[in-house]
Design a protein around this motif. Structure first.
Motif, PDB file in Angstrom:
ATOM      1  N   THR A  72      45.721  75.258 -30.021  1.00  0.00           N
ATOM      2  CA  THR A  72      45.839  73.953 -29.380  1.00  0.00           C
ATOM      3  C   THR A  72      46.502  74.064 -28.016  1.00  0.00           C
ATOM      4  O   THR A  72      47.465  73.373 -27.711  1.00  0.00           O
ATOM      5  CB  THR A  72      46.629  72.995 -30.285  1.00  0.00           C
ATOM      6  OG1 THR A  72      47.882  73.606 -30.603  1.00  0.00           O
ATOM      7  CG2 THR A  72      45.869  72.684 -31.540  1.00  0.00           C
TER       8      THR A  72
ATOM      9  N   ALA B 165      47.140  64.631 -39.689  1.00  0.00           N
ATOM     10  CA  ALA B 165      48.555  64.360 -39.427  1.00  0.00           C
ATOM     11  C   ALA B 165      48.697  63.372 -38.274  1.00  0.00           C
ATOM     12  O   ALA B 165      47.931  63.415 -37.308  1.00  0.00           O
ATOM     13  CB  ALA B 165      49.285  65.657 -39.101  1.00  0.00           C
ATOM     14  N   GLN B 166      49.670  62.479 -38.383  1.00  0.00           N
ATOM     15  CA  GLN B 166      49.847  61.422 -37.396  1.00  0.00           C
ATOM     16  C   GLN B 166      49.934  61.974 -35.975  1.00  0.00           C
ATOM     17  O   GLN B 166      49.334  61.426 -35.036  1.00  0.00           O
ATOM     18  CB  GLN B 166      51.107  60.621 -37.712  1.00  0.00           C
ATOM     19  CG  GLN B 166      51.301  59.379 -36.854  1.00  0.00           C
ATOM     20  CD  GLN B 166      50.247  58.309 -37.104  1.00  0.00           C
ATOM     21  OE1 GLN B 166      49.841  58.103 -38.248  1.00  0.00           O
ATOM     22  NE2 GLN B 166      49.800  57.633 -36.052  1.00  0.00           N
ATOM     23  N   GLU B 167      50.654  63.074 -35.808  1.00  0.00           N
ATOM     24  CA  GLU B 167      50.851  63.612 -34.462  1.00  0.00           C
ATOM     25  C   GLU B 167      49.590  64.256 -33.891  1.00  0.00           C
ATOM     26  O   GLU B 167      49.503  64.530 -32.690  1.00  0.00           O
ATOM     27  CB  GLU B 167      51.984  64.650 -34.461  1.00  0.00           C
ATOM     28  CG  GLU B 167      51.716  65.908 -35.255  1.00  0.00           C
ATOM     29  CD  GLU B 167      52.085  65.793 -36.724  1.00  0.00           C
ATOM     30  OE1 GLU B 167      52.186  66.843 -37.387  1.00  0.00           O
ATOM     31  OE2 GLU B 167      52.281  64.643 -37.197  1.00  0.00           O
ATOM     32  N   LYS B 168      48.573  64.475 -34.729  1.00  0.00           N
ATOM     33  CA  LYS B 168      47.319  65.069 -34.275  1.00  0.00           C
ATOM     34  C   LYS B 168      46.236  64.032 -33.994  1.00  0.00           C
ATOM     35  O   LYS B 168      45.222  64.344 -33.364  1.00  0.00           O
ATOM     36  CB  LYS B 168      46.794  66.048 -35.334  1.00  0.00           C
ATOM     37  CG  LYS B 168      47.704  67.238 -35.610  1.00  0.00           C
ATOM     38  CD  LYS B 168      47.635  68.246 -34.487  1.00  0.00           C
ATOM     39  CE  LYS B 168      48.374  69.528 -34.857  1.00  0.00           C
ATOM     40  NZ  LYS B 168      48.276  70.555 -33.794  1.00  0.00           N
ATOM     41  N   GLN B 169      46.426  62.807 -34.468  1.00  0.00           N
ATOM     42  CA  GLN B 169      45.355  61.816 -34.411  1.00  0.00           C
ATOM     43  C   GLN B 169      45.003  61.392 -32.991  1.00  0.00           C
ATOM     44  O   GLN B 169      43.831  61.227 -32.661  1.00  0.00           O
ATOM     45  CB  GLN B 169      45.734  60.588 -35.251  1.00  0.00           C
ATOM     46  CG  GLN B 169      45.788  60.862 -36.739  1.00  0.00           C
ATOM     47  CD  GLN B 169      46.042  59.615 -37.562  1.00  0.00           C
ATOM     48  OE1 GLN B 169      46.053  58.503 -37.035  1.00  0.00           O
ATOM     49  NE2 GLN B 169      46.258  59.784 -38.857  1.00  0.00           N
ATOM     50  N   GLU B 170      46.000  61.229 -32.145  1.00  0.00           N
ATOM     51  CA  GLU B 170      45.764  60.665 -30.822  1.00  0.00           C
ATOM     52  C   GLU B 170      44.831  61.515 -29.973  1.00  0.00           C
ATOM     53  O   GLU B 170      44.016  60.991 -29.215  1.00  0.00           O
ATOM     54  CB  GLU B 170      47.093  60.467 -30.091  1.00  0.00           C
ATOM     55  CG  GLU B 170      46.941  59.770 -28.736  1.00  0.00           C
ATOM     56  CD  GLU B 170      48.283  59.515 -28.073  1.00  0.00           C
ATOM     57  OE1 GLU B 170      48.281  59.108 -26.899  1.00  0.00           O
ATOM     58  OE2 GLU B 170      49.328  59.713 -28.724  1.00  0.00           O
ATOM     59  N   GLN B 171      44.938  62.833 -30.108  1.00  0.00           N
ATOM     60  CA  GLN B 171      44.150  63.735 -29.275  1.00  0.00           C
ATOM     61  C   GLN B 171      42.835  64.165 -29.914  1.00  0.00           C
ATOM     62  O   GLN B 171      42.043  64.858 -29.287  1.00  0.00           O
ATOM     63  CB  GLN B 171      44.975  64.984 -28.946  1.00  0.00           C
ATOM     64  CG  GLN B 171      46.255  64.704 -28.174  1.00  0.00           C
ATOM     65  CD  GLN B 171      45.980  64.051 -26.832  1.00  0.00           C
ATOM     66  OE1 GLN B 171      45.032  64.405 -26.138  1.00  0.00           O
ATOM     67  NE2 GLN B 171      46.820  63.088 -26.457  1.00  0.00           N
TER      68      GLN B 171
ATOM     69  N   GLU C 261      41.027  72.011 -37.063  1.00  0.00           N
ATOM     70  CA  GLU C 261      41.361  70.763 -36.383  1.00  0.00           C
ATOM     71  C   GLU C 261      40.133  69.885 -36.101  1.00  0.00           C
ATOM     72  O   GLU C 261      39.789  69.589 -34.962  1.00  0.00           O
ATOM     73  CB  GLU C 261      42.150  71.044 -35.106  1.00  0.00           C
ATOM     74  CG  GLU C 261      43.467  71.748 -35.393  1.00  0.00           C
ATOM     75  CD  GLU C 261      44.491  71.616 -34.280  1.00  0.00           C
ATOM     76  OE1 GLU C 261      44.154  71.042 -33.232  1.00  0.00           O
ATOM     77  OE2 GLU C 261      45.631  72.084 -34.484  1.00  0.00           O
TER      78      GLU C 261
END
Length: 351
Positions: A13, A224-230, A324
Motif C-alpha cells: 500500500t 477494515a474502517q481505515e481501509k474503506q475510504e481509499q 486489498e
C-alpha cells in the motif's frame, strides 16, 4: 500433465502502487474500438438477449482463443460492470485493446434483455422466480452460438462473475466442445452461511427491488474502517450507480430509484444443509482460472479453495487471490491486478 498453480497477490500500500492500480494505463496510441449492440433470440419464445461486442476497429481475423464472453452475477447486469468506463477504461476495453473480440450478455430479466411479464412492472410478489440457473445456461448457450456463427469459430473463452461463475461453470461442464478457456471471478460454491444478498428478501417472488445507491455498505462488508475510504476512487461508485440505474428505466423512476433483480438465482442457492452442487467440476475440461479478492464477503476464500481441487480434469488450473479488494474489485483501485492477471491467463503460453 496437469499444470496447477495457486497464487496469492499481496498488495503493497505505497502511494506509487495505489496510483498505478487506480488509474488506467497511459495509452495514447491505444487502438480505436468498434462497438456493436445486438438483441439475440434465446431458446425461449419471445425472449431476446442483450449482447454487446467490442473489438479493435478494422479487426478482420477471428479465432477461438481471442474471443471472449462475459456474464454477470445475481443482481447487476453486464453492461454497467464489465463495460463501465472508469478513468476512460472498462474491462471490456482492456481485453479488446489486447486484440480480442469481446462480448457481454445479459440473461433474461436483466439489463437490456427481455424482462418476462413477472418483472415488467408488476408487484414483486406475483409469480415464480425469474431467470433460474437452467434458463441462464440456456441464454448463455444462445449467446455462445450466436458468436460462433458470427465469427465462424468453434470455441470461445468464458468469464463469469459471482453467480455468473455458476452459470459459466455449468455451461463449461456440459458444453466442453464450445469452451476454450474458463475464468471464474469470485467463484460461488457451497455456503456456510446465509448470503448477504438474501437477507430480508422474499426469494420466492419473481424478483426483488434493489436500492443501488444503498449497496455501498454491503460492498464494503469485511473491509477494515481505515481501509474503506481509499478502496473506491472518488466518483467511481457514483458513476456505477448512474450506469446501473440507466439499465432499468422503470426502476430508475421509483422513489428511491431501484433496479429489478430476478430471484431465479436463489432457486439453486439452497441452505448449507441442502447443498446440491450446481455442476460437476470434474466435467470441466478447459483450462480454468479461479480469481477473487481478499476481502470478498459474498464469496469468501473457502469457496474457491473447496472448488479448486475438484477441477481434476482441467488441463491447466490456477487460483489467484488479490490483496486489498472486495467482491467488486473490478471497480476498485486494485482492478488493474484483476485485469492483468486474467489477461495473462487468456493469452496463455506462446501467444
Amino acid at each position: 500433465m496437469f499444470n496447477n498453480l495457486f497464487t496469492r497477490i499481496v498488495v503493497a500500500t505505497t502511494l506509487s502502487v495505489l496510483i498505478g492500480c487506480a488509474s488506467a494505463p497511459s495509452a495514447p496510441t491505444a487502438p480505436a474500438l468498434a462497438v456493436d449492440d445486438f438483441h439475440v433470440a434465446s431458446k425461449a419464445a419471445g425472449v431476446e438477449l442483450f449482447v454487446r461486442n467490442k473489438r479493435p476497429a478494422g479487426m478482420q481475423t477471428f479465432t477461438s482463443d481471442r474471443t471472449v464472453l462475459f456474464v454477470h452475477g445475481a443482481t447487476f447486469p453486464s453492461e454497467s460492470t464489465f463495460d463501465l468506463s472508469l478513468d476512460g477504461l472498462s474491462w471490456m476495453d482492456f481485453i479488446a485493446r489486447a486484440g480480442y473480440d469481446v462480448y457481454l450478455v445479459d440473461v433474461r430479466g436483466y439489463g437490456g434483455s427481455t424482462r418476462p411479464a413477472a418483472t415488467s412492472s408488476e408487484p414483486a410478489g406475483r409469480g415464480s422466480p425469474v431467470a433460474t440457473l437452467a434458463e441462464a445456461v440456456d441464454d448463455v448457450d444462445a449467446a455462445v452460438d450466436f458468436i460462433r456463427r458470427r465469427r465462424n469459430v468453434e470455441r470461445i473463452n468464458l468469464i463469469g462473475w459471482s453467480w455468473g461463475t455458476v452459470v459459466m461453470g455449468r455451461f463449461a461442464a456440459t458444453h466442453n466442445d464450445k469452451v476454450d478457456r474458463l475464468v471464474l471471478y469470485a467463484p460461488l460454491w457451497q455456503r456456510r452461511a446465509e448470503p448477504l444478498s438474501t437477507r430480508g428478501v422474499d426469494v420466492k417472488a419473481p424478483y426483488r427491488l434493489v436500492n443501488v445507491a444503498a449497496v455501498k455498505s454491503r460492498w464494503l462488508a469485511g473491509v477494515a474502517q481505515e481501509k474503506q475510504e481509499q478502496l473506491i476512487p472518488s466518483g467511481w461508485f457514483e458513476t456505477w450507480v448512474m450506469a446501473t440505474l440507466a439499465t432499468d428505466p422503470w426502476g430508475s423512476r421509483q422513489t428511491p430509484p431501484v433496479i429489478r433483480a430476478p430471484n431465479g438465482v436463489f432457486v439453486e442457492l439452497q441452505t448449507p444443509g441442502e447443498w446440491v452442487p450446481p455442476y460437476d467440476p470434474a466435467a470441466i475440461k478447459a483450462p480454468t482460472l479461479l480469481i477473487k479478492a481478499e476481502w470478498d464477503a459474498d464469496t469468501p476464500s473457502y469457496m474457491a479453495q473447496t472448488l479448486f481441487p475438484l477441477l481434476v480434469n482441467a488441463p491447466q488450473k490456477q487460483y489467484v487471490e488479490i490483496g486489498e479488494g472486495t467482491h467488486s474489485v473490478l471497480m476498485e483501485r486494485n482492478r488493474m491486478q484483476l485485469f492483468r492477471t486474467v489477461q495473462v491467463f487468456l493469452d496463455g503460453p506462446g501467444k
